[in-house]
Scaffold this motif. Structure first.
Motif, mmCIF file in Angstrom:
data_model
loop_
_atom_site.group_PDB
_atom_site.id
_atom_site.type_symbol
_atom_site.label_atom_id
_atom_site.label_comp_id
_atom_site.label_asym_id
_atom_site.label_seq_id
_atom_site.Cartn_x
_atom_site.Cartn_y
_atom_site.Cartn_z
ATOM 1 N N PHE A 51 0.837 -1.199 0.000
ATOM 2 C CA PHE A 51 0.000 0.000 0.000
ATOM 3 C C PHE A 51 0.872 1.250 0.000
ATOM 4 O O PHE A 51 0.686 2.173 -0.799
ATOM 5 N N TYR A 54 2.914 1.797 -3.233
ATOM 6 C CA TYR A 54 2.024 2.196 -4.329
ATOM 7 C C TYR A 54 1.676 3.679 -4.220
ATOM 8 O O TYR A 54 1.734 4.425 -5.207
ATOM 9 N N LEU A 55 1.321 4.110 -3.019
ATOM 10 C CA LEU A 55 0.909 5.493 -2.816
ATOM 11 C C LEU A 55 2.074 6.466 -2.948
ATOM 12 O O LEU A 55 1.952 7.515 -3.586
ATOM 13 N N THR A 71 -5.951 11.706 -7.678
ATOM 14 C CA THR A 71 -6.862 10.924 -6.841
ATOM 15 C C THR A 71 -7.515 9.799 -7.634
ATOM 16 O O THR A 71 -7.646 8.667 -7.149
ATOM 17 N N ILE A 74 -5.055 7.023 -8.100
ATOM 18 C CA ILE A 74 -4.853 6.266 -6.865
ATOM 19 C C ILE A 74 -6.021 5.316 -6.610
ATOM 20 O O ILE A 74 -5.840 4.190 -6.137
ATOM 21 N N LYS A 75 -7.227 5.755 -6.952
ATOM 22 C CA LYS A 75 -8.422 4.944 -6.712
ATOM 23 C C LYS A 75 -8.478 3.694 -7.584
ATOM 24 O O LYS A 75 -9.347 2.836 -7.378
ATOM 25 N N HIS A 77 -6.446 1.388 -7.419
ATOM 26 C CA HIS A 77 -6.013 0.267 -6.590
ATOM 27 C C HIS A 77 -7.247 -0.482 -6.083
ATOM 28 O O HIS A 77 -8.215 0.136 -5.634
ATOM 29 N N SER A 80 -8.547 0.537 -2.534
ATOM 30 C CA SER A 80 -8.480 1.966 -2.234
ATOM 31 C C SER A 80 -9.585 2.423 -1.284
ATOM 32 O O SER A 80 -9.508 3.508 -0.716
ATOM 33 N N PHE A 85 -5.804 2.209 3.709
ATOM 34 C CA PHE A 85 -5.383 2.850 2.464
ATOM 35 C C PHE A 85 -5.712 4.340 2.513
ATOM 36 O O PHE A 85 -4.896 5.189 2.143
ATOM 37 N N ASN A 89 -3.089 7.504 2.456
ATOM 38 C CA ASN A 89 -3.259 8.482 1.383
ATOM 39 C C ASN A 89 -3.429 9.893 1.942
ATOM 40 O O ASN A 89 -2.869 10.859 1.406
#
Length: 264
Positions: A51, A54-55, A71, A74-75, A77, A80, A85, A89
């Motif tokens: 997590f 990735y972020l 955003t 990112i969503k 994932h 998310s 998560f 974020n």
């Protein structure tokens, strides 16, 4: 809630600025027999590290992007929507700097509206000519000018810079934020520091004074005991005081031996 030094967060330099807290929906804890137990992430937990990586990678690559676009990326994932998560974020979003301040964008928009009104009142013209005249002197074309018009809204802000952080350190920061979120809702807070370093203890008390906290201090030969009034024990400006109290907590993490007990 009672904690000892199980949280290792890298706050090697405490900057005297307010740290944004996690919202209540992002706090993870359990309640058993009238006691609250924060749910921490293990720094070596494979899923948590995935997590975090990735972020962090997404924000590193997000410079120059609109926050809305970042955003949406990112969503993508699959997890998310989870609170963990979302908490990670939120901490990264707070490390972003944006291209223009809200007041600058608002002033620029107002001036642009006045200019557009003057041009429109000057006579009938084709839409292309109107757009060209509006964009004159701005240094950018009309389409970009239009897209930046509401750049003071959160989703339209452009990420100019990102304060980088190692994924493992992000997890430590997340764990500290879980405690800060609970402290924000406390009635009383008792800290016991068993640290022989007089300089570090003096620095801790200086930070206590800096954040203007109401405290009873009992310094013995083996320990330093600090009893703080929590924000919910105050009738006025409890949110402001709670924020100061939570922002003081990272200073405690710099001590070698400590424990904290809070009445929520």
């Amino acid at each position: 809630m009672k904690l000892c030094r199980k949280i290792r967060a890298k706050f090697t330099l405490i900057i005297d600025v307010e740290i944004i807290m996690l919202t209540k929906d992002l706090l993870k804890f359990t309640v058993r027999t009238d006691k609250i137990f924060p749910k921490y992430l293990k720094p070596n937990d494979p899923e948590a590290l995935l997590f975090a990586r990735y972020l962090v990678d997404a924000y590193r690559a997000g410079k120059g992007m609109k926050l809305e676009s970042l955003t949406e990326k990112i969503k993508q994932h699959p997890k998310s929507g989870s609170a963990v998560f979302g908490g990670l974020n939120k901490l990264l979003e707070d490390r972003c700097a944006y291209a223009d301040s809200e007041s600058e964008v608002e002033d620029r928009r107002w001036e642009l509206f006045k200019k557009a009104k003057e041009i429109r009142n000057s006579g009938v013209m084709a839409i292309s000519e109107f757009q060209t005249r509006v964009a004159e002197g701005t240094g950018i074309d009309f389409s970009r000018l239009e897209s930046n018009l509401y750049g003071d809204l959160p989703e339209f802000r452009i990420v100019e810079d990102f304060e980088d952080i190692d994924p493992t350190d992000l997890i430590h920061r997340y764990n500290a934020s879980q405690v800060q979120g609970l402290i924000l809702r406390s009635r009383t807070l008792t800290m016991i520091v068993r640290d022989k370093d007089a300089v570090k203890k003096r620095r801790l008390l200086q930070r206590l004074k800096f954040w203007r906290l109401l405290a009873e201090i009992d310094e013995g030969a083996d320990q330093l005991k600090i009893i703080l009034s929590g924000p919910l024990s105050l009738f006025d400006k409890s949110a402001t005081y709670g924020s100061r109290l939570s922002n003081f907590f990272p200073n405690l993490l710099l001590m070698d031996h400590w424990e904290i007990k809070a009445e929520i």
